[in-house]
Design a protein around this motif. Sequence first.
Motif, short mmCIF file in Angstrom:
data_model
loop_
_atom_site.label_atom_id
_atom_site.label_comp_id
_atom_site.label_asym_id
_atom_site.label_seq_id
_atom_site.Cartn_x
_atom_site.Cartn_y
_atom_site.Cartn_z
N PHE A 409 0.82 -1.21 0.00
CA PHE A 409 0.00 0.00 0.00
C PHE A 409 0.86 1.27 0.00
O PHE A 409 1.84 1.37 0.75
N LYS A 410 0.51 2.24 -0.84
CA LYS A 410 1.24 3.50 -0.95
C LYS A 410 0.55 4.57 -0.09
O LYS A 410 -0.43 5.20 -0.50
N TRP A 411 1.06 4.78 1.10
CA TRP A 411 0.45 5.70 2.05
C TRP A 411 0.38 7.13 1.52
O TRP A 411 -0.56 7.86 1.81
N ASP A 412 1.38 7.52 0.75
CA ASP A 412 1.47 8.91 0.29
C ASP A 412 0.62 9.18 -0.96
O ASP A 412 0.42 10.33 -1.34
N PRO A 425 -6.99 7.62 -5.66
CA PRO A 425 -5.86 8.55 -5.53
C PRO A 425 -6.18 9.71 -4.59
O PRO A 425 -7.31 10.19 -4.53
N LYS A 426 -5.15 10.14 -3.87
CA LYS A 426 -5.30 11.32 -3.01
C LYS A 426 -5.50 12.56 -3.87
O LYS A 426 -4.95 12.67 -4.97
N THR A 427 -6.28 13.49 -3.36
CA THR A 427 -6.46 14.78 -4.02
C THR A 427 -6.01 15.88 -3.07
O THR A 427 -5.51 15.60 -1.97
N ASN A 428 -6.20 17.12 -3.47
CA ASN A 428 -5.83 18.24 -2.62
C ASN A 428 -6.90 18.61 -1.60
O ASN A 428 -6.78 19.60 -0.90
N PHE A 435 -1.62 12.04 6.77
CA PHE A 435 -0.64 10.96 6.54
C PHE A 435 -1.34 9.66 6.15
O PHE A 435 -0.85 8.90 5.31
N ILE A 436 -2.48 9.38 6.79
CA ILE A 436 -3.24 8.16 6.50
C ILE A 436 -4.65 8.57 6.09
O ILE A 436 -5.28 9.39 6.77
N CYS A 437 -5.14 8.00 5.00
CA CYS A 437 -6.46 8.36 4.48
C CYS A 437 -7.33 7.12 4.32
O CYS A 437 -7.02 6.23 3.52
N VAL A 438 -8.40 7.07 5.11
CA VAL A 438 -9.35 5.96 5.05
C VAL A 438 -10.74 6.57 4.90
O VAL A 438 -11.20 7.30 5.77
N PRO A 441 -17.38 5.12 4.71
CA PRO A 441 -18.19 4.60 3.60
C PRO A 441 -19.46 5.37 3.29
O PRO A 441 -20.01 5.21 2.21
N PHE A 442 -19.94 6.21 4.21
CA PHE A 442 -21.20 6.91 3.97
C PHE A 442 -21.04 8.41 3.73
O PHE A 442 -21.69 8.96 2.85
N ASN A 443 -20.21 9.07 4.50
CA ASN A 443 -20.11 10.53 4.31
C ASN A 443 -18.81 10.97 3.65
O ASN A 443 -18.60 12.16 3.42
N GLY A 444 -17.91 10.03 3.34
CA GLY A 444 -16.71 10.34 2.57
C GLY A 444 -15.63 11.08 3.31
O GLY A 444 -14.64 11.51 2.70
N THR A 445 -15.74 11.23 4.62
CA THR A 445 -14.69 11.90 5.39
C THR A 445 -13.53 10.94 5.65
O THR A 445 -13.61 9.74 5.35
N ASN A 446 -12.44 11.47 6.21
CA ASN A 446 -11.26 10.65 6.52
C ASN A 446 -11.33 10.17 7.96
O ASN A 446 -11.20 10.97 8.89
N THR A 447 -11.51 8.88 8.16
CA THR A 447 -11.62 8.35 9.52
C THR A 447 -10.29 8.31 10.25
O THR A 447 -10.25 8.12 11.46
N ALA A 448 -9.18 8.50 9.50
CA ALA A 448 -7.84 8.45 10.10
C ALA A 448 -7.24 9.85 10.28
O ALA A 448 -6.03 9.99 10.42
N ARG A 449 -8.11 10.87 10.32
CA ARG A 449 -7.58 12.24 10.42
C ARG A 449 -6.87 12.51 11.74
O ARG A 449 -6.13 13.48 11.87
#
Length: 490
Positions: A409-412, A425-428, A435-438, A441-449
Amino acid sequence: MFSRSPGFPHKQRQNNGLLNQFPGPPIFSQQQLVEVQRNRTNSNSHGLPFCLPVIPPYQWNSAHRTPPPVPQGSPLAKGRKRRGDDHSQYELKRQCYSPPGPYIRPAATASRSPLPTRLETARAAGTFPSDVHSRASTPLSSPTPAVPSLGEASQDSDLISLRSAAKDKLSQQILELYVSCEQQDDDLERKELCRAQLQRDIQRLFPYSRIYLAGSSLNGFGSRSSDADLCLVIQEGSVNQKDAVHVLSLVQKFCYTLSYIDRPQLIRAKVPILKFRDKVSGVEFDLNVNNIVGIRNTFLLRTYAYIEKRVRPIVLVIKKWASYYRINDASRGTLSSYTLVLMVLHYLQTLPEPVIPCLQKDYPECFDPSMDIHLVPSEPRNIPPFISKNQFTLGELFLGFLKYYATVFKWDKHVISVRQAKVIPKTNCTDWRKFICVEEPFNGTNTARAVHQKDKFEAIKSQFHASWQVLQLRRDLNSVLPLQRSKQKR
């Protein structure tokens, strides 16, 4: 979101906002509480008490089936409690849940069975609103659901099957840890009894409210030591942080009048919660307000947990592993348990031969993010079991999970998406600059913020790599996770 739900007041009754709706200190005197109850009774033109839930949020069924025989001497026969035939006085007041049934691909066909008696009884009694009649009357797709009802004995046939396939030492150790630490039916029942009592009491303050049990206690990935998450739903739509804090402060004061609640503490986080302890069971609870997405993802994860028998043991051992190395605590800048579960599901979805499917792609109607919240527990019930061609053992899956995040897995560059069963792919976007983006599944936010410090991120990555290197050489769970100590913590 609640446009078709009969349980909440019309929007024009809420147009002044929560702070205007519940200003000042709560109404706690005995005389005032009596008046509230009297007003609720008088509000119904037929003279009947008007209170929720009109539709119970989950269906709690007691265990009646005979469990399959367990071989003598098998560790599966140890430490697994059975509920007796006697039922408590709360039997009819338990949280309701209609479980997902077995999984089937959309193009496949399945035999139909009659509507369950309990649904027919509910319809005859008029406890379903008109919009639910049409949904509830759809025949279920299988007489043998893959997901057990709440209060039903765990599926020992799955455990026996897993044990027969666990020929290697590592798989046997993982299964042994799972059997020792998984949440029991009695553990869940203790949490449910507190939820039911608290709902009855809080409806004296907020007559239109409901309380849902959510998180690991209900999604199939809980252990015996898991705390319980509760969601207090008081109105249509979302509640902002300021209003949530106000409501929880009222509930906190009210909790001091309840004999079974101990140490209510308000935590003013991004998602405010009220922490308290149930004196009867000793269980610690976290109560939030209108965190609807938490209810939705609970039933998505519950379907994944039971759709394939290897999912729950793998998730439990990975959560124990992450906790042992202190990389499983969002409050300390590492991974939340929810994020870890999504990482495991993503790995199982993206193998050359997937262990689990992509439920939101195959059954979008069952996990529609705009679905009325009272329908969420029952919509996945038509999903039959997924039969995977992947024959990896528990040991191979655990080792593969560590290797995937250590070397593949490519974290960056990538975002983990269970919703799409792939990396994106990560966006801006602000959420994807972490650093970690997960993806939630429902609201599209990052659970690893919560992982926002580079040293914590590097510690997480290095632990994946170190554990993978050790485990591939020794193939012994004790080399990366002391088995006896993990069992004791449960």
